[in-house]
Write a protein that holds these residues in place. Structure first.
Motif, PDB file in Angstrom:
ATOM      1  N   GLY A   7       7.315  -8.406  -4.086  1.00 30.51           N
ATOM      2  CA  GLY A   7       6.298  -7.380  -4.724  1.00 30.51           C
ATOM      3  C   GLY A   7       5.012  -7.081  -3.820  1.00 30.51           C
ATOM      4  N   ASP A   8       4.833  -7.633  -2.934  1.00 37.99           N
ATOM      5  CA  ASP A   8       3.539  -7.683  -2.223  1.00 37.99           C
ATOM      6  C   ASP A   8       3.751  -6.438  -1.431  1.00 37.99           C
ATOM      7  OD1 ASP A   8       2.199  -9.775  -2.957  1.00 37.99           O
ATOM      8  OD2 ASP A   8       2.479 -11.041  -1.175  1.00 37.99           O
ATOM      9  N   LYS A   9       2.610  -5.627  -1.071  1.00 35.47           N
ATOM     10  CA  LYS A   9       2.840  -4.259  -0.351  1.00 35.47           C
ATOM     11  C   LYS A   9       2.061  -4.607   1.025  1.00 35.47           C
ATOM     12  CE  LYS A   9       4.384  -1.743  -3.712  1.00 35.47           C
ATOM     13  NZ  LYS A   9       5.776  -0.973  -3.546  1.00 35.47           N
ATOM     14  N   SER A  10       2.385  -3.516   1.824  1.00 29.10           N
ATOM     15  CA  SER A  10       1.959  -3.516   3.305  1.00 29.10           C
ATOM     16  C   SER A  10       2.266  -2.263   3.529  1.00 29.10           C
ATOM     17  CB  SER A  10       2.329  -4.737   3.974  1.00 29.10           C
ATOM     18  OG  SER A  10       1.525  -4.887   5.247  1.00 29.10           O
ATOM     19  N   LYS A  11       1.991  -2.050   5.288  1.00 28.33           N
ATOM     20  CA  LYS A  11       2.415  -0.997   5.795  1.00 28.33           C
ATOM     21  C   LYS A  11       2.880  -1.310   7.298  1.00 28.33           C
ATOM     22  CE  LYS A  11      -0.975   2.431   3.926  1.00 28.33           C
ATOM     23  NZ  LYS A  11      -1.999   3.454   4.151  1.00 28.33           N
ATOM     24  N   ALA A  12       4.002  -0.739   7.885  1.00 28.99           N
ATOM     25  CA  ALA A  12       4.511  -0.853   8.940  1.00 28.99           C
ATOM     26  C   ALA A  12       5.226   0.471   9.545  1.00 28.99           C
ATOM     27  CB  ALA A  12       5.753  -1.871   8.714  1.00 28.99           C
ATOM     28  N   LEU A  13       5.641   0.449  10.901  1.00 33.54           N
ATOM     29  CA  LEU A  13       6.142   1.391  11.423  1.00 33.54           C
ATOM     30  C   LEU A  13       7.892   1.359  10.924  1.00 33.54           C
ATOM     31  CD1 LEU A  13       6.327   3.973  13.444  1.00 33.54           C
ATOM     32  CD2 LEU A  13       6.563   1.887  15.321  1.00 33.54           C
TER      33      LEU A  13
END
Length: 205
Positions: A7-13
Motif C-alpha cells: 500500500g506504500d506509494k512512490s514514483k518510478a520510471l
C-alpha cells in the motif's frame, strides 16, 4: 534503509508508459528476465497506470536469490552405461546411502572446479582425445540417459565450460566423468574424499 509495506506509494520510471509514474507497493509474483523461474510473492512496486512491475526494493533481494537457486533448467545427455556406472560408483564411495542423488552434485562440483583452472580445462580436452578408443569399445553397452535439473548458476557455468573447452555437451560430460573416475574411483585413498564427504553430509542435513 527504508522498508516498504503493501500500500506504500512512490514514483518510478515506467518503461511501458515511457514516463515517471505513481507506483504502489504490494506482494507480486515476478518472473525472471531469463524466462526461467519466478520469484513468488515478493514486495514490488507496480505502475498505477499499466500495472507493470517497475521497482523492487532491497528487502526483496534475499527472496529473489533463493528463488533463482530453486529455479531449474534441464541437463540431459545420452551415454553408454559404463559412464553412469563410473559416476554412481564414485557417489557410492563418497556416501553409500546417497544413491543417484550425488550425480548432479559431482557433475556441478567438477564443472565449477574446472572453470577456475585452465589446466583442468585442458585435461578435459585431453580426456576426449585419449579415451576415445575406450569410449568406442563401449559401443555395444546399453545406452542410458543422464537427466537432471540444475540451477541457473550451474547451467551457466556448464555453458561457459563448453565454450572454454570447445567440447560439445555430451563429450564434455563424458570427459568430466573420466576425471571423476580417475580422482575418486581409481585411487585407493582419493585426496579429495574428505572434502566431498563433508559436502555430501551437508546436502543430507
Amino acid at each position: 534503509m527504508k522498508i516498504w509495506y503493501a500500500g506504500d506509494k512512490s514514483k518510478a520510471l515506467c518503461e511501458n508508459c515511457r514516463k515517471v509514474v505513481a507506483t504502489t507497493f504490494d506482494y507480486h509474483d515476478v518472473p525472471f528476465e531469463s524466462g526461467i523461474g519466478v520469484a513468488k510473492q515478493i514486495m514490488a512496486a507496480t505502475c498505477d497506470e499499466c500495472g507493470t512491475v517497475v521497482a523492487i526494493p532491497p528487502q526483496s533481494t534475499p527472496a529473489i536469490r533463493v528463488a533463482r537457486e530453486i529455479a531449474s533448467r534441464p541437463l540431459e545427455v545420452m551415454m553408454a552405461a559404463p559412464f553412469l556406472d563410473t559416476l554412481d560408483l564414485a557417489a557410492y564411495r563418497i556416501d553409500p546411502s546417497a544413491g543417484v542423488l550425488l550425480r548432479k552434485t559431482l557433475i556441478a562440483y567438477f564443472v565449477h572446479r574446472s572453470l577456475s583452472d585452465d589446466s583442468l580445462v585442458e585435461r578435459l580436452r585431453t580426456n576426449a582425445a585419449v579415451h576415445r578408443a575406450k569410449w568406442k569399445s563401449w559401443h555395444d553397452a546399453p545406452t542410458k540417459r543422464l537427466s537432471m535439473k540444475v540451477t541457473p548458476r550451474v547451467g551457466d557455468e556448464f555453458d561457459e565450460l563448453i565454450k572454454k573447452s570447445a567440447l560439445n555437451k555430451t563429450t564434455l560430460v563424458k570427459s568430466i566423468v573420466m576425471d571423476i573416475g580417475s580422482e575418486i574411483v581409481e585411487p585407493e585413498e582419493p585426496q579429495m574424499m574428505p572434502e566431498l564427504r563433508r559436502m555430501a553430509a551437508a546436502l543430507a542435513a
